[in-house]
Design an enzyme around this catalytic site. Structure first.
Site, short mmCIF file in Angstrom:
data_model
loop_
_atom_site.label_atom_id
_atom_site.label_comp_id
_atom_site.label_asym_id
_atom_site.label_seq_id
_atom_site.Cartn_x
_atom_site.Cartn_y
_atom_site.Cartn_z
N SER A 89 1.30 4.94 -5.00
CA SER A 89 1.85 6.06 -4.14
C SER A 89 1.42 7.34 -4.52
O SER A 89 -0.34 7.58 -4.79
CB SER A 89 3.10 6.44 -3.75
OG SER A 89 3.16 7.12 -2.27
N ASP A 119 1.37 1.91 7.40
CA ASP A 119 1.30 2.92 6.16
C ASP A 119 0.68 4.30 6.40
O ASP A 119 -0.73 3.69 6.93
CB ASP A 119 1.08 2.34 4.92
CG ASP A 119 0.84 3.31 3.67
OD1 ASP A 119 1.52 4.55 4.01
OD2 ASP A 119 0.48 3.18 3.14
N HIS A 136 4.07 0.48 3.86
CA HIS A 136 4.11 1.80 2.45
C HIS A 136 5.91 1.19 1.52
O HIS A 136 6.25 1.44 1.89
CB HIS A 136 4.04 3.21 2.65
CG HIS A 136 3.61 4.04 1.55
ND1 HIS A 136 2.95 4.51 1.21
CD2 HIS A 136 4.78 5.13 0.51
CE1 HIS A 136 2.90 5.28 0.16
NE2 HIS A 136 3.82 5.42 -0.20
#
Length: 428
Positions: A204, A368, A398
């Site tokens: 991320s 995501d 995610h």
């Protein structure tokens, strides 16, 4: 005597019945059917039908009650820090990993080292945690990193960089680079590793920082070169928040405790040093791309050039997805974001020359909003001649690696990452 015994028994039964009814009503009110294909097995789906509502109750709903965005950040930090302690409890490294904190050039790092230096490689992995530049910490990723260090029998260094809004761009980058510079200077003598066999890894926002650091080292021809980079559902840009993966979220995932467009806007703008307690009113225009100045649009389109390929081949099981909606231009947002949107140190997808980068693994997930930018970056790397492995987990979402010991799909991705990383180290 029997009457005295019967009364407390009836009271306990009443309390149990009321509690059961309340739990049933609460569960019924919180229930939201997961999209088709979300997670791969019945077990994973059952787990997420419990975990996702729990996340909504723990941080998603409460965070939206605060009048200040910074209070939302602090609440979410605290909630996730507590919840993370319940994850990864099934990981057992049998006491084979020695874990110690160090301070490298002012940046705290946690070193995970097979005991007695019983490593299978003489390489190392630099790990940078995610959290939108504002959340997360090394402890939250403890079980994941310890598991990988154990299964790969390889040295891991997890970096504790400072978070926004307290520390803004490029503070996190500089913290990571300070620690990495120390490692490259002293890693061989301190740990007996070959620093030319180092892989950088991040998820991320940590994937953003890993990407930026790899790009900066390549642009400067800094030695030793990285042996590879692993980018796990990386956050790479905020110039186009109407990609098909963003639009799918609005159509099907809105209201779930998953990374959402508004949160990306808040966290990215906090990272840019914008006071979102005062500027929260800009978010609606940002998520329509109204923050992109006209003179930047051609550069953005060039760097997003594989967008149409992604959108023409990935349809979310033919789920109906809206066309791009009208842009709500906001000149204040454009002025504030202009220094950042095409700055590759902030939005690494915007870097034009990718030719000198190390072998790369890009992990993306179907559910995501960041899926498309990861896929686009992987396509651009391939076109630039960079050896690139791109895996899109059709049932993934995610932050799923935080559930690596609870979910089959997440555990499988860890196996894939470990295999690729070991090959990168051995090939260096």
């Amino acid at each position: 005597m029997m009457l005295k015994t019967a009364k407390p028994f009836r009271t306990k039964c009443f309390v149990l019945c009321v509690t059961t009814i309340l739990l049933f009503i609460t569960g019924y009110c919180l229930y939201k059917p997961l999209p088709e294909g979300f997670t791969v097995s019945k077990w994973d789906r059952a787990v997420m039908h419990v975990v996702e509502p729990a996340l909504r109750v723990a941080y998603y709903y409460p965070s939206r009650m605060f009048s200040k965005a910074s209070s939302m950040v602090h609440w979410t930090r605290g909630a996730l820090n507590i919840l993370s302690k319940t994850l990864g409890i099934l990981v057992n490294t049998h006491g084979q990993i020695d874990i110690k904190w160090h301070n490298w050039n002012g940046t705290p790092v946690k070193v995970y080292r097979p005991i007695d230096n019983q490593t299978s490689t003489d390489g190392a992995i630099l790990f940078i945690h995610g959290g939108g530049f504002a959340l997360g910490n090394v402890e939250m990723y403890d079980s994941l990193v310890e598991r990988m260090a154990y299964e790969m029998k390889t040295l891991f260094i997890s970096i504790e960089y400072r978070l926004s809004p307290e520390t803004v761009f490029p503070g996190g980058i500089l913290d990571c680079e300070a620690a990495i510079d120390y490692f490259f200077q002293y890693g061989n003598a301190q740990f007996g590793v070959n620093t030319s066999k180092t892989v950088i890894m991040g998820d991320s926002a940590g994937g953003n920082l890993a990407t930026v650091i790899a790009q900066r080292r390549a642009a400067r021809n800094t030695l030793p070169k990285l042996a590879g980079q692993v980018l796990i559902y990386p956050l790479l840009q905020m110039a186009d928040m109407q990609t098909i993966s963003y639009r799918y979220f609005h159509a099907r995932l809105n209201g779930y405790a998953l990374v959402d467009p508004e949160s990306v806007a808040y966290y990215y703008m906090f990272y840019a040093g914008i006071d979102m307690d005062e500027k929260a009113y800009l978010v609606p225009s940002v998520i329509s791309n109204g923050h992109v100045a006209k003179h930047l649009q051609s550069d953005v389109e060039e760097m997003m050039s594989y967008k149409m390929v992604i959108e023409s081949t990935r349809h979310y099981n033919n789920h109906s997805i809206s066309e791009r909606w009208e842009i709500e231009k906001n000149y204040e947002a454009q002025d504030l974001m202009e220094p950042f949107l095409t700055n590759p140190d902030f939005s690494p997808l915007m870097r034009k020359d990718l030719s000198n980068l190390p072998p790369t693994m890009v992990i993306t997930c179907e559910f995501d909003i960041l899926r498309d930018e990861g896929l686009i970056y992987a396509e651009r790397l391939k076109a630039s001649g960079v050896p690139t492995t791109a895996i899109n987990y059709e049932n993934g979402f995610h932050a799923m690696l935080n559930f690596h010991s609870e979910l089959h799909e997440a555990s499988k991705s860890v196996d894939d990452i470990e295999r690729w990383t070991l090959n990168a180290i051995n090939d260096a």
